[in-house]
Design a protein around this motif. Sequence first.
Motif, mmCIF file in Angstrom:
data_model
loop_
_atom_site.group_PDB
_atom_site.id
_atom_site.type_symbol
_atom_site.label_atom_id
_atom_site.label_comp_id
_atom_site.label_asym_id
_atom_site.label_seq_id
_atom_site.Cartn_x
_atom_site.Cartn_y
_atom_site.Cartn_z
ATOM 1 N N ASN A 96 -20.612 5.624 -4.446
ATOM 2 C CA ASN A 96 -20.088 5.303 -6.309
ATOM 3 C C ASN A 96 -19.242 4.286 -6.863
ATOM 4 O O ASN A 96 -19.346 4.151 -7.990
ATOM 5 N N GLY A 97 -19.159 3.503 -5.820
ATOM 6 C CA GLY A 97 -18.296 2.553 -6.237
ATOM 7 C C GLY A 97 -16.667 2.639 -6.605
ATOM 8 O O GLY A 97 -15.920 1.779 -7.473
ATOM 9 N N ASP A 98 -16.337 3.166 -6.499
ATOM 10 C CA ASP A 98 -14.371 3.751 -6.780
ATOM 11 C C ASP A 98 -13.907 3.222 -6.640
ATOM 12 O O ASP A 98 -14.250 3.293 -5.461
ATOM 13 N N THR A 99 -12.690 2.781 -6.669
ATOM 14 C CA THR A 99 -11.421 2.150 -6.167
ATOM 15 C C THR A 99 -10.987 3.590 -5.136
ATOM 16 O O THR A 99 -10.600 4.702 -6.018
ATOM 17 N N LEU A 100 -10.961 2.911 -4.315
ATOM 18 C CA LEU A 100 -9.619 3.963 -2.885
ATOM 19 C C LEU A 100 -8.498 3.411 -2.832
ATOM 20 O O LEU A 100 -7.712 4.163 -2.480
ATOM 21 N N ALA A 101 -8.066 2.582 -2.944
ATOM 22 C CA ALA A 101 -6.815 2.121 -2.249
ATOM 23 C C ALA A 101 -6.366 0.696 -3.065
ATOM 24 O O ALA A 101 -7.492 -0.536 -2.999
ATOM 25 N N ALA A 102 -5.549 0.384 -3.066
ATOM 26 C CA ALA A 102 -5.036 -1.299 -3.256
ATOM 27 C C ALA A 102 -4.377 -1.336 -1.888
ATOM 28 O O ALA A 102 -3.261 -0.522 -1.889
ATOM 29 N N GLY A 103 -4.794 -2.462 -1.426
ATOM 30 C CA GLY A 103 -3.930 -2.454 0.113
ATOM 31 C C GLY A 103 -3.345 -3.917 -0.338
ATOM 32 O O GLY A 103 -3.495 -5.238 -1.227
ATOM 33 N N MET A 104 -2.547 -4.377 0.861
ATOM 34 C CA MET A 104 -1.507 -5.305 0.873
ATOM 35 C C MET A 104 -1.383 -5.772 3.043
ATOM 36 O O MET A 104 -0.716 -4.774 3.160
ATOM 37 N N VAL A 105 -1.675 -7.323 2.911
ATOM 38 C CA VAL A 105 -1.955 -7.655 4.500
ATOM 39 C C VAL A 105 -0.225 -7.425 4.697
ATOM 40 O O VAL A 105 0.887 -8.008 4.078
ATOM 41 N N GLY A 106 -1.007 -6.587 5.662
ATOM 42 C CA GLY A 106 1.243 -6.966 6.329
ATOM 43 C C GLY A 106 1.780 -5.229 6.367
ATOM 44 O O GLY A 106 1.184 -4.913 5.718
ATOM 45 N N GLU A 107 3.099 -5.633 7.178
ATOM 46 C CA GLU A 107 3.588 -4.339 7.189
ATOM 47 C C GLU A 107 4.605 -4.154 5.761
ATOM 48 O O GLU A 107 5.678 -5.097 5.937
ATOM 49 N N ARG A 108 4.519 -3.916 4.853
ATOM 50 C CA ARG A 108 5.698 -3.716 4.046
ATOM 51 C C ARG A 108 6.759 -2.573 3.638
ATOM 52 O O ARG A 108 7.828 -3.168 3.286
ATOM 53 N N PHE A 109 6.488 -1.726 4.798
ATOM 54 C CA PHE A 109 7.591 -1.010 4.961
ATOM 55 C C PHE A 109 8.098 -0.591 6.375
ATOM 56 O O PHE A 109 7.200 -0.622 7.275
ATOM 57 N N ALA A 110 8.973 -0.557 7.074
ATOM 58 C CA ALA A 110 9.608 -0.385 8.365
ATOM 59 C C ALA A 110 9.475 0.815 9.091
ATOM 60 O O ALA A 110 9.567 2.089 7.566
#
Length: 420
Positions: A406-420
Amino acid sequence: MSSLLRLATAGSVDDGKSTLVGRLLYDTKSVLADQLDAVTRASVDKGLSTPDLSLLVDGLRSEREQGITIDVAYRYFATPQRSFVLADTPGHVQYTRNTVTGASTAQLAVLLVDARNGVVEQTRRHAAVLALLGVPRLVLAVNKIDLVSYDEAAFAVIAKEFAAHAASLGYAEGAVLSIPVSALHGDNVARASEHTPWYTGPTLLEHLEQVPVAADPHDAAFRFPVQYVIRPRTPEHPDYRGYAGQIAAGTVRPGDEVVVLPQGLRTTVERIDTADGPLGEAATGTSVTVLLADDLDIARGDLIAAADAPPRVTDELAATLCWLSGTPLRAGAKVLLKHGARTVQAIVSELTARFDEQSLSTVEAPESLELNDIGRAVLRTAEEIPVDDYGTSPRTGAFLLIDPKNGDTLAAGMVGERFA
């Protein structure tokens, strides 16, 4: 010419974000007379003796009726020292995704808390999101200080608790400032309050005017996502072939060697065109048309990058996701991944961790990510794409996951591991 500061507001419902933003607009004389008249009339209709400044911000009918903010509203105001673009984000938990949108380009965030309630779950959630997005500076506005009789001790407890939480998220001491304010009465918003003689720091507006703004990363490696291929085929320009877009990072000059990705083709920059004529140099944020020395097969979604410092080209990403859908995410989900102007098919091959923003701990190998969860995942794409780590280049390290049905936005993503 004054500098520009991009900021966002965040906080829980009823903490007074809209009133604070309305107060900033009012005190900086950024409100038209007819707008103020309309707000005054609406306030009288509500039985109020003074204008309800939140109505300057809550423009949607449903927001005015409910007294809440349900969408990201962008506001523009200025002082002689600086211009501002402010993203006013909603406070409800189910609209955390709007906070991600509003804060994604912010250089500073103003996080509100009610002086009667202090730091609450949503405060910690928003602070964690702001830290993950790399917002470099935070202001904790302890609002409604008048409702605790301008009590210094109450403010000190809240400021100390938040400073400790921000430090655990990676913020240095100088990057966080707490200010006691009353948005309703204007205390310490644009003028120092006589009710808080114990507070000797700047007002909110003074801080916003004076806080250092990090320069655009012109010294970063050049990144130029191609938005459009220009081939006019006119008698005046029979062989013109340019690539239009906005420079995502770095600086480019005619003669620079570049690589076109994901193909890996190398060439040099021949000319940099704009609507006002050619440029000898263009930097981050500039919209240009780049002409190359060689006639290459380049399409929308390709990336032109510095040949001596290219991003990696891969079909497997380890990434941090802010899950924005009411439908849980599980390993094996098929999605569309939108990176710049390129959209490719992808599959979530593994969920590796979920971040608990309250305890600042991680849950390893979760079964799913629920609405507003932040987690780590491994994604495989049907085609190779050029990416940077988000911390190195936010524009080329960020992406969206989209529902292919349906074209809905599911997630915002950031390449790499942003938390330990």
